[in-house]
Design a protein around this motif. Structure first.
Motif, mmCIF file in Angstrom:
data_model
loop_
_atom_site.group_PDB
_atom_site.id
_atom_site.type_symbol
_atom_site.label_atom_id
_atom_site.label_comp_id
_atom_site.label_asym_id
_atom_site.label_seq_id
_atom_site.Cartn_x
_atom_site.Cartn_y
_atom_site.Cartn_z
ATOM 1 N N LEU A 134 23.293 50.672 20.323
ATOM 2 C CA LEU A 134 22.915 50.254 18.973
ATOM 3 C C LEU A 134 21.768 51.113 18.444
ATOM 4 O O LEU A 134 21.770 51.505 17.267
ATOM 5 C CB LEU A 134 22.564 48.767 18.947
ATOM 6 C CG LEU A 134 23.722 47.811 19.248
ATOM 7 C CD1 LEU A 134 23.229 46.369 19.257
ATOM 8 C CD2 LEU A 134 24.885 47.984 18.287
ATOM 9 N N LYS A 135 20.800 51.429 19.298
ATOM 10 C CA LYS A 135 19.711 52.321 18.879
ATOM 11 C C LYS A 135 20.249 53.718 18.558
ATOM 12 O O LYS A 135 19.810 54.351 17.596
ATOM 13 C CB LYS A 135 18.634 52.389 19.959
ATOM 14 C CG LYS A 135 17.759 51.162 20.000
ATOM 15 C CD LYS A 135 16.656 51.322 21.026
ATOM 16 C CE LYS A 135 15.701 50.156 20.967
ATOM 17 N NZ LYS A 135 14.566 50.336 21.890
ATOM 18 N N ALA A 136 21.210 54.193 19.348
ATOM 19 C CA ALA A 136 21.823 55.502 19.091
ATOM 20 C C ALA A 136 22.579 55.481 17.761
ATOM 21 O O ALA A 136 22.577 56.473 17.023
ATOM 22 C CB ALA A 136 22.751 55.896 20.233
ATOM 23 N N ALA A 137 23.220 54.350 17.446
ATOM 24 C CA ALA A 137 23.935 54.225 16.168
ATOM 25 C C ALA A 137 22.955 54.363 15.000
ATOM 26 O O ALA A 137 23.244 55.040 14.013
ATOM 27 C CB ALA A 137 24.671 52.893 16.103
ATOM 28 N N ILE A 138 21.805 53.745 15.128
ATOM 29 C CA ILE A 138 20.783 53.846 14.079
ATOM 30 C C ILE A 138 20.302 55.289 13.964
ATOM 31 O O ILE A 138 20.145 55.816 12.852
ATOM 32 C CB ILE A 138 19.611 52.886 14.356
ATOM 33 C CG1 ILE A 138 20.084 51.439 14.226
ATOM 34 C CG2 ILE A 138 18.441 53.172 13.409
ATOM 35 C CD1 ILE A 138 19.092 50.413 14.721
ATOM 36 N N LYS A 139 20.096 55.936 15.092
ATOM 37 C CA LYS A 139 19.646 57.330 15.081
ATOM 38 C C LYS A 139 20.686 58.234 14.422
ATOM 39 O O LYS A 139 20.352 59.135 13.656
ATOM 40 C CB LYS A 139 19.359 57.796 16.502
ATOM 41 C CG LYS A 139 18.729 59.149 16.585
ATOM 42 C CD LYS A 139 18.367 59.511 18.002
ATOM 43 C CE LYS A 139 17.734 60.887 18.039
ATOM 44 N NZ LYS A 139 17.416 61.302 19.399
ATOM 45 N N ARG A 182 21.651 53.339 10.388
ATOM 46 C CA ARG A 182 21.953 51.903 10.389
ATOM 47 C C ARG A 182 23.061 51.625 11.404
ATOM 48 O O ARG A 182 23.648 52.550 11.952
ATOM 49 C CB ARG A 182 22.394 51.441 9.016
ATOM 50 C CG ARG A 182 23.673 52.133 8.541
ATOM 51 C CD ARG A 182 24.194 51.630 7.245
ATOM 52 N NE ARG A 182 24.829 50.342 7.467
ATOM 53 C CZ ARG A 182 25.521 49.681 6.564
ATOM 54 N NH1 ARG A 182 25.658 50.174 5.359
ATOM 55 N NH2 ARG A 182 26.071 48.530 6.826
ATOM 56 N N ILE A 183 23.354 50.358 11.610
ATOM 57 C CA ILE A 183 24.480 49.963 12.461
ATOM 58 C C ILE A 183 25.602 49.522 11.533
ATOM 59 O O ILE A 183 25.499 48.497 10.853
ATOM 60 C CB ILE A 183 24.087 48.821 13.421
ATOM 61 C CG1 ILE A 183 22.949 49.269 14.342
ATOM 62 C CG2 ILE A 183 25.308 48.376 14.236
ATOM 63 C CD1 ILE A 183 22.330 48.165 15.168
ATOM 64 N N TRP A 184 26.650 50.326 11.470
ATOM 65 C CA TRP A 184 27.788 50.004 10.605
ATOM 66 C C TRP A 184 28.553 48.808 11.167
ATOM 67 O O TRP A 184 28.542 48.551 12.367
ATOM 68 C CB TRP A 184 28.709 51.214 10.465
ATOM 69 C CG TRP A 184 28.092 52.303 9.645
ATOM 70 C CD1 TRP A 184 27.440 53.408 10.109
ATOM 71 C CD2 TRP A 184 28.027 52.363 8.225
ATOM 72 N NE1 TRP A 184 26.972 54.159 9.059
ATOM 73 C CE2 TRP A 184 27.318 53.537 7.887
ATOM 74 C CE3 TRP A 184 28.485 51.536 7.203
ATOM 75 C CZ2 TRP A 184 27.069 53.905 6.564
ATOM 76 C CZ3 TRP A 184 28.239 51.917 5.892
ATOM 77 C CH2 TRP A 184 27.545 53.087 5.595
ATOM 78 N N ASN A 185 29.235 48.074 10.292
ATOM 79 C CA ASN A 185 29.981 46.875 10.699
ATOM 80 C C ASN A 185 30.987 47.157 11.807
ATOM 81 O O ASN A 185 31.165 46.333 12.706
ATOM 82 C CB ASN A 185 30.694 46.247 9.498
ATOM 83 C CG ASN A 185 29.734 45.628 8.525
ATOM 84 O OD1 ASN A 185 28.603 45.303 8.869
ATOM 85 N ND2 ASN A 185 30.173 45.459 7.297
ATOM 86 N N VAL A 186 31.661 48.298 11.759
ATOM 87 C CA VAL A 186 32.665 48.621 12.769
ATOM 88 C C VAL A 186 32.025 48.734 14.153
ATOM 89 O O VAL A 186 32.650 48.429 15.165
ATOM 90 C CB VAL A 186 33.465 49.897 12.394
ATOM 91 C CG1 VAL A 186 32.598 51.140 12.482
ATOM 92 C CG2 VAL A 186 34.703 50.030 13.244
ATOM 93 N N VAL A 187 30.773 49.155 14.214
ATOM 94 C CA VAL A 187 30.038 49.210 15.482
ATOM 95 C C VAL A 187 29.562 47.813 15.852
ATOM 96 O O VAL A 187 29.740 47.363 16.990
ATOM 97 C CB VAL A 187 28.845 50.195 15.378
ATOM 98 C CG1 VAL A 187 27.960 50.118 16.610
ATOM 99 C CG2 VAL A 187 29.360 51.615 15.168
ATOM 100 N N GLN A 188 28.982 47.100 14.913
ATOM 101 C CA GLN A 188 28.436 45.767 15.184
ATOM 102 C C GLN A 188 29.499 44.800 15.701
ATOM 103 O O GLN A 188 29.252 44.024 16.621
ATOM 104 C CB GLN A 188 27.781 45.200 13.917
ATOM 105 C CG GLN A 188 27.082 43.886 14.146
ATOM 106 C CD GLN A 188 25.934 43.989 15.120
ATOM 107 O OE1 GLN A 188 25.015 44.774 14.925
ATOM 108 N NE2 GLN A 188 25.966 43.210 16.173
ATOM 109 N N VAL A 189 30.684 44.861 15.145
ATOM 110 C CA VAL A 189 31.726 43.921 15.536
ATOM 111 C C VAL A 189 32.196 44.151 16.986
ATOM 112 O O VAL A 189 32.717 43.248 17.619
ATOM 113 C CB VAL A 189 32.905 43.942 14.536
ATOM 114 C CG1 VAL A 189 33.808 45.140 14.762
ATOM 115 C CG2 VAL A 189 33.688 42.644 14.574
#
Length: 81
Positions: free
Chosen positions: A20-25, A29-36
């Motif tokens: 999740l931290k890598a997604a933000i980097k 932000r953390i996109w919905n497709v990643v969050q789900v």
């Protein structure tokens, strides 16, 4: 519409927290497709790797062509890209 439990950054640990931290980097932000996918950190890790391979790996298509295809598919699927 289905309800899927999600694990957010403030409660994530280990591999998921790193992803999740890598997604933000990567995206700011953390996109919905990643969050789900947060409930299954291995599936998330593999999905991100697959996406990176498809979009940035060796291919006869340029990166621009791959992005254009992604946009067209999203539009056809009525999906906000």
């Amino acid at each position: 519409m289905a309800w899927i439990r999600e694990i957010y950054l403030d409660e994530a640990t280990g591999l998921l927290k790193r992803q999740l931290k890598a997604a933000i980097k990567r995206a700011g932000r953390i996109w919905n497709v990643v969050q789900v996918m947060s409930i299954n950190e291995i599936a998330l890790k593999d999905s991100i790797k697959f996406y990176q391979t498809v979009m940035a790996g060796e291919s006869p298509l340029t990166r621009s062509q791959r992005e254009m295809l992604a946009v067209v598919v999203s539009v056809e699927n009525n999906c906000h890209y």
